[in-house]
Scaffold this motif. Structure first.
Motif, mmCIF file in Angstrom:
data_model
loop_
_atom_site.group_PDB
_atom_site.id
_atom_site.type_symbol
_atom_site.label_atom_id
_atom_site.label_comp_id
_atom_site.label_asym_id
_atom_site.label_seq_id
_atom_site.Cartn_x
_atom_site.Cartn_y
_atom_site.Cartn_z
ATOM 1 N N VAL A 28 0.896 -1.171 0.017
ATOM 2 C CA VAL A 28 -0.086 0.111 0.072
ATOM 3 C C VAL A 28 0.936 1.370 0.126
ATOM 4 C CG1 VAL A 28 -1.693 1.218 1.156
ATOM 5 C CG2 VAL A 28 -1.943 -1.028 1.027
ATOM 6 N N GLY A 29 0.483 2.152 -1.079
ATOM 7 C CA GLY A 29 1.460 3.294 -1.056
ATOM 8 C C GLY A 29 2.801 2.973 -1.432
ATOM 9 N N GLY A 30 3.109 1.794 -1.929
ATOM 10 C CA GLY A 30 4.699 1.540 -2.318
ATOM 11 C C GLY A 30 5.329 0.833 -1.345
ATOM 12 N N ARG A 31 4.668 0.608 -0.160
ATOM 13 C CA ARG A 31 5.465 0.124 1.197
ATOM 14 C C ARG A 31 4.618 -1.194 1.523
ATOM 15 N NH1 ARG A 31 9.214 3.098 3.376
ATOM 16 N NH2 ARG A 31 9.126 1.761 5.340
ATOM 17 N N VAL A 32 5.387 -2.231 2.262
ATOM 18 C CA VAL A 32 4.823 -3.251 2.531
ATOM 19 C C VAL A 32 5.031 -3.550 4.177
ATOM 20 C CG1 VAL A 32 4.940 -6.011 2.595
ATOM 21 C CG2 VAL A 32 5.308 -4.545 0.540
ATOM 22 N N SER A 33 4.013 -3.373 4.890
ATOM 23 C CA SER A 33 4.254 -3.496 6.648
ATOM 24 C C SER A 33 3.996 -5.064 6.602
ATOM 25 C CB SER A 33 3.159 -2.610 7.149
ATOM 26 O OG SER A 33 1.772 -3.377 7.092
ATOM 27 N N THR A 34 4.787 -5.274 8.050
ATOM 28 C CA THR A 34 4.418 -6.677 8.487
ATOM 29 C C THR A 34 3.084 -7.124 8.800
ATOM 30 O OG1 THR A 34 6.871 -6.659 9.253
ATOM 31 C CG2 THR A 34 5.420 -8.225 10.376
ATOM 32 N N THR A 35 2.498 -6.192 9.324
ATOM 33 C CA THR A 35 1.218 -6.689 9.743
ATOM 34 C C THR A 35 0.298 -6.902 8.401
ATOM 35 O OG1 THR A 35 1.197 -4.986 11.663
ATOM 36 C CG2 THR A 35 -1.058 -5.808 10.886
ATOM 37 N N ARG A 36 0.194 -6.141 7.279
ATOM 38 C CA ARG A 36 -0.490 -6.340 6.421
ATOM 39 C C ARG A 36 -0.032 -7.799 5.466
ATOM 40 N NH1 ARG A 36 -0.201 -0.463 5.495
ATOM 41 N NH2 ARG A 36 1.574 -0.858 4.171
ATOM 42 N N LEU A 37 1.099 -7.831 5.562
ATOM 43 C CA LEU A 37 1.872 -9.046 4.914
ATOM 44 C C LEU A 37 1.332 -10.259 5.581
ATOM 45 C CD1 LEU A 37 3.948 -9.407 2.553
ATOM 46 C CD2 LEU A 37 5.543 -9.957 4.305
ATOM 47 N N LEU A 38 1.463 -10.496 6.817
ATOM 48 C CA LEU A 38 0.851 -11.330 7.736
ATOM 49 C C LEU A 38 -0.661 -11.636 7.294
ATOM 50 C CD1 LEU A 38 2.880 -11.099 11.110
ATOM 51 C CD2 LEU A 38 3.238 -12.933 9.397
ATOM 52 N N LEU A 39 -1.411 -10.532 7.699
ATOM 53 C CA LEU A 39 -2.859 -10.798 7.378
ATOM 54 C C LEU A 39 -3.057 -11.008 5.751
ATOM 55 C CD1 LEU A 39 -4.305 -7.593 9.248
ATOM 56 C CD2 LEU A 39 -4.317 -9.938 9.907
ATOM 57 N N SER A 40 -2.464 -10.518 4.743
ATOM 58 C CA SER A 40 -2.539 -10.754 3.385
ATOM 59 C C SER A 40 -2.313 -12.275 3.342
ATOM 60 C CB SER A 40 -1.661 -10.117 2.521
ATOM 61 O OG SER A 40 -1.962 -8.769 2.720
ATOM 62 N N GLY A 41 -1.119 -12.960 4.095
ATOM 63 C CA GLY A 41 -0.812 -14.440 3.923
ATOM 64 C C GLY A 41 -1.979 -15.171 4.353
#
Length: 339
Positions: A141-154
């Protein structure tokens, strides 16, 4: 050295145990008698039945467990370094589920036949690569990847892929195929054969060595993107490299053992507590400890309900689930202070 000796002892005990118990000396006599140059030099003091049990059934199964455990642990190290978080592993990020979708298509419908005898391995690799790509796209999101979003996306991708796998299984033309696919989806070393060992073993060893040669970049990545760039690491290229290596390891392992979760989560974290964060030590120790863990998990799966057998994925989930909850309760599961 201690872990190497422990692995040899674990292999020996795992081959010994079963409905027919075989002495450790007999186990290694049978094994050594099949090695080139030693055939005929060792006096045959065992029965043909014992020889068949050790060489054709138990030993390849235990060696497959070594390959699977070591490979999943190494893949976990790569993924945790990739997103700088010890909560990540191929199972939680949906990589294993993506590999399962493609592998199930091959097993039940003979898809991807143009890959020939390597159809299962290549299709599982492509499935895991696609799943990891989806996770990163959803998390950005916005060119950045956060750990929280990554885990939830996973977690979301894993659920979608699992649903797709279940749908494929229900559409299978044969009930017998459905049962075998469902058992395989929960992880199993039951179908281990010598011919299934070569490719996974080569890929796991090659993947571990390649990552070991990149230990400086892996160490730099744990300190954060800015520090890694300062140390000369091409972040974008190196991340793509880690994605491909992790997907190849995961896809290969899923193709021979099904989906076995939490190994890549637990083992690297335990190893870092033991030896620190330097990947020169983390990678080889994770490889050995992961192998030992799966060998003993398989022994438990074989014997706890004998003569019935548990899928090994259930055993690892019983260990990994509480471990994951314990890590969630801690506040310092990110590397380099990331969130």
């Amino acid at each position: 050295m201690i872990l190497g000796g422990g692995l040899v002892v674990s292999i020996t005990i795992a081959v010994m145990l079963g409905p027919v118990q075989i002495a450790p000396g007999t186990v290694w006599k049978i094994v050594l008698s099949h090695l080139p140059g030693l055939n005929g030099l060792i006096e045959e003091t065992w029965t043909k039945g014992d020889g068949h049990i050790v060489w054709d059934i138990r030993f390849p199964r235990v060696l497959l467990g070594v390959v699977v455990g070591g490979g999943l642990a190494v893949a976990g190290v790569a993924i945790q370094a990739l997103i700088r978080n010890s909560l990540a592993d191929p199972y939680i990020l949906g990589v294993s589920s993506g590999a399962s979708v493609a592998a199930t298509l091959v097993i039940l419908f003979g898809a991807f036949r143009f890959f020939g005898q390597y159809a299962l391995v290549f299709s599982a690799f492509l499935g895991s690569l696609a799943a990891m790509g989806m996770v990163f796209v959803l998390a950005r999101v916005g060119g950045r990847v956060s750990t929280t979003r990554l885990l939830l996306s996973g977690i979301a991708v894993s659920m979608i892929m699992s649903a797709a796998t279940n749908f494929i299984v229900t559409m299978a033309p044969r009930e017998e195929g459905i049962r075998s696919a469902m058992y395989w989806m929960m992880g199993s070393l039951t179908g281990a054969k010598w011919e299934y060992l070569t490719i996974p073993a080569l890929i796991v060893v090659a993947g571990a060595l390649i990552l070991l040669f990149q230990y400086r970049a892996l160490n730099a990545l744990l300190m954060g993107e800015d520090a890694a760039v300062t140390l000369g690491v091409d972040i974008q290229a190196f991340r793509k490299f880690l994605v491909i290596v992790a997907a190849l390891l995961t896809g290969t392992i899923v193709s021979v053992s099904g989906s076995i979760g939490f190994v890549g989560l637990m083992i690297p974290h335990i190893v870092r507590l033991m030896v620190g964060s330097d990947h020169r030590r983390v990678l080889p120790v994770s490889l050995l400890l992961g192998a030992v863990f799966i060998v003993w998990s398989d022994v438990f799966a074989r014997l706890v309900l004998a003569p019935e057998e548990l899928p090994i994925g259930i055993v690892t989930a019983l260990c990994g689930g509480p471990f994951f909850i314990w890590m969630l309760r801690r506040s310092n599961y990110s590397f380099g202070g990331g969130k």
